[in-house]
Design a protein around this motif. Structure first.
Motif: not given
Length: 118
Positions: A20-27, A42-46, A91-93
């Motif tokens: 359930x990671x979101x806003x996944x971008x591949x460069x 990609x982003x995680x919620x916490x 993997x970011x907040x």
């Protein structure tokens, strides 16, 4: 044995989506840098979510390809970096992702579509 970077990107993206990671971008940075071929951002919620996504990627990539990444930031869980050589997962907040804005920093890179169209 050489691992196809595109296959590795696909597994990283699929695993992140499953967690359930979101806003996944591949460069695709292969034409503009020698440090890697692809960045998966990609982003995680916490903190807990970021750590769980990173741990699952480490587990699945290890099982599938036998690779162990160089890693940074796991304890803090705000920005975890998993370096597999040709593929680097970030993997970011959300607040950290906005602050560092890797997509802008690497603005000359080609954005690869999701699902991964390599």
């Amino acid at each position: 044995m050489s691992i196809d970077p595109q296959a590795l990107v696909k597994i990283v993206v699929e695993t992140a989506e499953d967690k359930k990671a979101y806003d996944i971008t591949v460069l695709d940075i292969s034409k503009i840098s020698i440090i890697a071929d692809y960045f998966v951002i990609l982003s995680g919620r916490s903190t807990t979510h970021v750590q769980a996504v990173a741990e699952e990627i480490i587990k699945v990539v290890g099982e599938k390809f036998g690779l162990v990444p160089r890693q940074e930031g796991m304890r803090e869980g705000r920005w975890v970096l998993l370096d597999y050589g040709d593929v680097v997962a970030h993997i970011f907040q959300e607040s950290e992702r906005q602050f560092y804005n890797l997509e802008r920093l690497w603005g000359d890179a080609r954005v690869v579509g999701i699902p991964v169209n390599l």
